[in-house]
Design an enzyme around this catalytic site. Structure first.
Site, mmCIF file in Angstrom:
data_model
loop_
_atom_site.group_PDB
_atom_site.id
_atom_site.type_symbol
_atom_site.label_atom_id
_atom_site.label_comp_id
_atom_site.label_asym_id
_atom_site.label_seq_id
_atom_site.Cartn_x
_atom_site.Cartn_y
_atom_site.Cartn_z
ATOM 1 N N GLY A 174 0.832 -1.207 0.000
ATOM 2 C CA GLY A 174 0.000 0.000 0.000
ATOM 3 C C GLY A 174 0.859 1.246 0.000
ATOM 4 O O GLY A 174 2.020 1.219 -0.422
ATOM 5 N N VAL B 137 0.227 4.749 5.028
ATOM 6 C CA VAL B 137 -0.426 3.618 5.718
ATOM 7 C C VAL B 137 0.637 2.596 6.158
ATOM 8 O O VAL B 137 0.508 1.969 7.208
ATOM 9 C CB VAL B 137 -1.541 2.980 4.855
ATOM 10 C CG1 VAL B 137 -2.199 1.817 5.588
ATOM 11 C CG2 VAL B 137 -2.603 4.021 4.492
ATOM 12 N N GLY B 138 1.709 2.492 5.386
ATOM 13 C CA GLY B 138 2.824 1.623 5.775
ATOM 14 C C GLY B 138 3.340 1.993 7.165
ATOM 15 O O GLY B 138 3.660 1.136 7.984
ATOM 16 N N GLU C 298 5.558 -3.211 1.105
ATOM 17 C CA GLU C 298 5.642 -2.991 -0.344
ATOM 18 C C GLU C 298 4.936 -1.671 -0.614
ATOM 19 O O GLU C 298 3.710 -1.615 -0.651
ATOM 20 C CB GLU C 298 4.950 -4.134 -1.102
ATOM 21 C CG GLU C 298 5.646 -5.482 -0.989
ATOM 22 C CD GLU C 298 6.911 -5.571 -1.841
ATOM 23 O OE1 GLU C 298 7.095 -4.724 -2.736
ATOM 24 O OE2 GLU C 298 7.707 -6.487 -1.596
ATOM 25 N N CYS D 217 2.005 0.492 -9.172
ATOM 26 C CA CYS D 217 3.033 0.942 -8.218
ATOM 27 C C CYS D 217 4.365 1.185 -8.889
ATOM 28 O O CYS D 217 5.091 2.101 -8.520
ATOM 29 C CB CYS D 217 3.179 -0.081 -7.095
ATOM 30 S SG CYS D 217 3.560 -1.729 -7.710
HETATM 31 P P1 NAD Z 1 -3.501 2.234 0.948
HETATM 32 O O1 NAD Z 1 -2.250 2.358 1.747
HETATM 33 O O2 NAD Z 1 -4.494 3.300 1.021
HETATM 34 O O3 NAD Z 1 -4.267 0.871 1.309
HETATM 35 C C1 NAD Z 1 -3.632 -0.377 1.388
HETATM 36 C C2 NAD Z 1 -4.361 -1.269 2.378
HETATM 37 O O4 NAD Z 1 -4.330 -0.670 3.665
HETATM 38 C C3 NAD Z 1 -5.828 -1.519 2.045
HETATM 39 O O5 NAD Z 1 -6.113 -2.873 2.264
HETATM 40 C C4 NAD Z 1 -6.569 -0.608 2.998
HETATM 41 O O6 NAD Z 1 -7.806 -1.154 3.406
HETATM 42 C C5 NAD Z 1 -5.640 -0.515 4.196
HETATM 43 N N1 NAD Z 1 -5.694 0.779 4.867
HETATM 44 C C6 NAD Z 1 -5.900 1.984 4.286
HETATM 45 N N2 NAD Z 1 -5.864 2.962 5.210
HETATM 46 C C7 NAD Z 1 -5.618 2.354 6.401
HETATM 47 C C8 NAD Z 1 -5.463 2.826 7.745
HETATM 48 N N3 NAD Z 1 -5.556 4.120 8.056
HETATM 49 N N4 NAD Z 1 -5.232 1.917 8.719
HETATM 50 C C9 NAD Z 1 -5.122 0.603 8.427
HETATM 51 N N5 NAD Z 1 -5.282 0.113 7.177
HETATM 52 C C10 NAD Z 1 -5.522 0.961 6.179
HETATM 53 O O7 NAD Z 1 -2.968 1.994 -0.532
HETATM 54 P P2 NAD Z 1 -3.842 1.837 -1.843
HETATM 55 O O8 NAD Z 1 -4.506 3.142 -2.110
HETATM 56 O O9 NAD Z 1 -4.670 0.614 -1.743
HETATM 57 O O10 NAD Z 1 -2.719 1.558 -2.926
HETATM 58 C C11 NAD Z 1 -1.979 2.571 -3.527
HETATM 59 C C12 NAD Z 1 -0.588 2.653 -2.957
HETATM 60 O O11 NAD Z 1 -0.007 1.359 -2.864
HETATM 61 C C13 NAD Z 1 0.354 3.439 -3.847
HETATM 62 O O12 NAD Z 1 1.230 4.198 -3.040
HETATM 63 C C14 NAD Z 1 1.133 2.369 -4.587
HETATM 64 O O13 NAD Z 1 2.370 2.774 -5.079
HETATM 65 C C15 NAD Z 1 1.254 1.331 -3.526
HETATM 66 N N6 NAD Z 1 1.449 0.008 -4.109
HETATM 67 C C16 NAD Z 1 2.624 -0.623 -3.929
HETATM 68 C C17 NAD Z 1 2.840 -1.857 -4.496
HETATM 69 C C18 NAD Z 1 4.131 -2.598 -4.323
HETATM 70 O O14 NAD Z 1 4.182 -3.770 -4.676
HETATM 71 N N7 NAD Z 1 5.168 -1.994 -3.794
HETATM 72 C C19 NAD Z 1 1.831 -2.450 -5.254
HETATM 73 C C20 NAD Z 1 0.631 -1.773 -5.405
HETATM 74 C C21 NAD Z 1 0.441 -0.546 -4.827
#
Ligand code: NAD
Length: 459
Positions: free
Chosen positions: A191, A195-196, A213, A247
């Site tokens: 993500g 959020v990471g 990731e 990503c």
């Molecule tokens: P996100 O961080 O918003 O969400 C990822 C996950 O976290 C989801 O399952 C969501 O339900 C959960 N989440 C969201 N907010 C949260 C919170 N406050 N507390 C706990 N859990 C929470 O990311 P996204 O919008 O789903 O994806 C886009 C991002 O992910 C971009 O930055 C993209 O570059 C990255 N990404 C990285 C990879 C990789 O392999 N490195 C792959 C795909 C996407």
């Protein structure tokens, strides 16, 4: 979903793990083969869900989400036995008498896998391959945004995999917060960097190891000597695949001034060649995942100079493939990860200037350089740091099952795919076995006289 449900799921999975059955080769290969059958038999289910959630074209779904999972699965099934074999380690002479040393890859227990929305099949089932190969149970939390995909993953896991070893839990932020409050043996998160940080904080509470990731601004650097025709095609694909919601997608382009106008013209031509003069009718252009992202992206176009595209329709969450030129360095589109079909092209005086720009920012998840000059290619690779990279290509490094995939610095930590995924979900345990038939007194106190001198020399 309530906390009790997750706690109950976890207890069921823990009980299964404690029986030891997930540790056997037979169980692991059986689950990997079941997953492989699922990918074949449910291809239409997954492709339809991706089309429904994101207007993703059939071929694009098969060649991205599904192909990466299939490639990794094939590799894991082929190599699992070898990966599971204890590795013999050479012993130093003094320790080696009557002893042997092995490194055993030990399963971790119950893992939590949290997926992002943009490749919802690949980002949940991909890490699961490593978890299964490693002999673990897993809780899977797909992103809540592509609803049909989240349901398709849940249904498929229930239908094909061991129900006592895997649980799919659904939910958005409140539910994920609850899920993260539980204790796991490993967390695998895909993500955004913000959020990471939240996930890492939650992991800290129980000292749970994790993989992050994440994302970032992945540049494409085009040198004056590049094959511009091929570069333009590969950059347009690297940018607009899944409508830029990738990503490792090209975030922005830096091109040497001498060929900038030529490249911009070619990029425009390729956009039209790929998506037609009215991209809204293209089968191959996905839509933006939700209104919030649509509004954010339209805001990023702002007042910048649009070379092509810029058209959008909120009702359909459609944004045409958009190229921005002569973007000021302080524009918002040049500071945050774009994650949509908007491509700023920035002119640079030289490649070292482009390198400097990359080095000054956060380490990206991917970096792409186009040049025929091997020395320059090496210079870019040596002076920049990124999760992965391609020379004269975009995106394809993710699809090599035996190569690691992951970020560095702000774009993440840890890797997976192939043996790297297996290693992620196992602990390398050093086991020394020694005979009791030989028991030289040299190692034991009291250390006096010749014995002390010898012990100091040899140990
Ligand atoms: P996100 O961080 O918003 O969400 C990822 C996950 O976290 C989801 O399952 C969501 O339900 C959960 N989440 C969201 N907010 C949260 C919170 N406050 N507390 C706990 N859990 C929470 O990311 P996204 O919008 O789903 O994806 C886009 C991002 O992910 C971009 O930055 C993209 O570059 C990255 N990404 C990285 C990879 C990789 O392999 N490195 C792959 C795909 C996407």
């Amino acid at each position: 979903m309530s906390l009790t449900t997750v706690a109950e799921d976890l207890e069921r999975l823990r009980t299964t793990y404690r029986t030891g059955r997930t540790k056997t080769y037979e169980w692991r290969i059986g689950q990997l083969e079941a997953l492989s059958r699922m990918m074949d038999e449910q291809e239409t289910r997954f492709a339809d869900a991706l089309a429904g959630d994101m207007h993703r074209g059939h071929t694009e779904s098969i060649t991205t989400d599904l192909a990466v999972v299939r490639g990794d699965l094939k590799d894991a099934i082929k190599h699992l036995k070898k990966w599971m074999k204890p590795e013999n380690v050479k012993m130093p002479l003094v320790l080696g008498t009557g002893a042997k040393c092995e490194v055993i890859r030990e399963p971790l227990g119950v893992a939590l896998i949290i997926g992002a929305w943009n490749y919802p099949i690949m980002l949940t089932l991909g890490p699961l391959i490593g978890a299964i190969a490693g002999g673990n149970c897993a809780v899977i939390k797909p992103s809540e945004l592509p609803k049909a995909c989240a349901v398709a993953v849940e249904r498929s896991v229930k239908e094909y995999l061991d129900p006592d070893a895997f649980a799919v839990v659904q939910g958005g932020i409140p539910e994920t917060t609850e899920i993260l409050a539980q204790r796991y043996d490993y967390i695998f998160f895909t993500g955004s960097p913000p959020v990471g940080r939240i996930v890492m904080e939650a992991a800290t509470k129980h000292l749970t190891p994790l993989t992050l990731e994440l994302g970032g601004k992945s540049p494409a650097i085009v040198a004056a000597d590049a094959d511009l025709e091929v570069a333009a095609k590969r950059i347009v694909q690297g940018k607009f695949l899944n409508a830029g919601q990738t990503c490792i997608g090209v975030d922005y382009v830096m091109v040497e001034e001498a060929v900038a106008d030529d490249l911009i013209d070619r990029l425009k031509n390729e956009i039209v060649a790929f998506y037609g003069t009215n991209p809204k009718t293209s089968q191959d252009l996905a839509r933006i995942i939700n209104d919030a992202n649509f509004d954010r992206l339209v805001g990023l176009i702002g007042d910048n100079e649009v070379a092509i595209g810029g058209d959008h329709d909120r009702e359909e969450r459609y944004i045409g493939p958009t190229m921005l030129v002569d973007v000021p360095p302080d524009a918002e589109v040049m500071s945050e990860e774009i994650f949509g079909p908007i491509m700023p092209v920035v002119r640079v005086g030289s490649i070292p200037e482009a390198i400097e720009h990359v080095v000054e920012g956060e380490k990206p998840l991917a970096l792409y350089v186009f040049s025929k000059d091997k020395k320059l290619q090496r210079q870019v690779m040596a002076r920049t740091s990124s999760g992965g990279a391609c020379i004269n290509d975009t995106l394809t490094h993710i699809a090599i099952p035996e190569a690691p995939f992951g970020g560095v610095g702000y774009s993440g930590m840890g890797q997976y795919h192939g043996k790297y995924g297996f290693d992620t979900f196992t602990h390398a345990k050093t086991v020394l076995t020694r005979t009791t038939k030989l028991d030289p007194d040299l190692r034991y106190p009291p250390y006096e006289g010749m014995k002390a001198t010898l012990a100091e020399k040899m140990m």
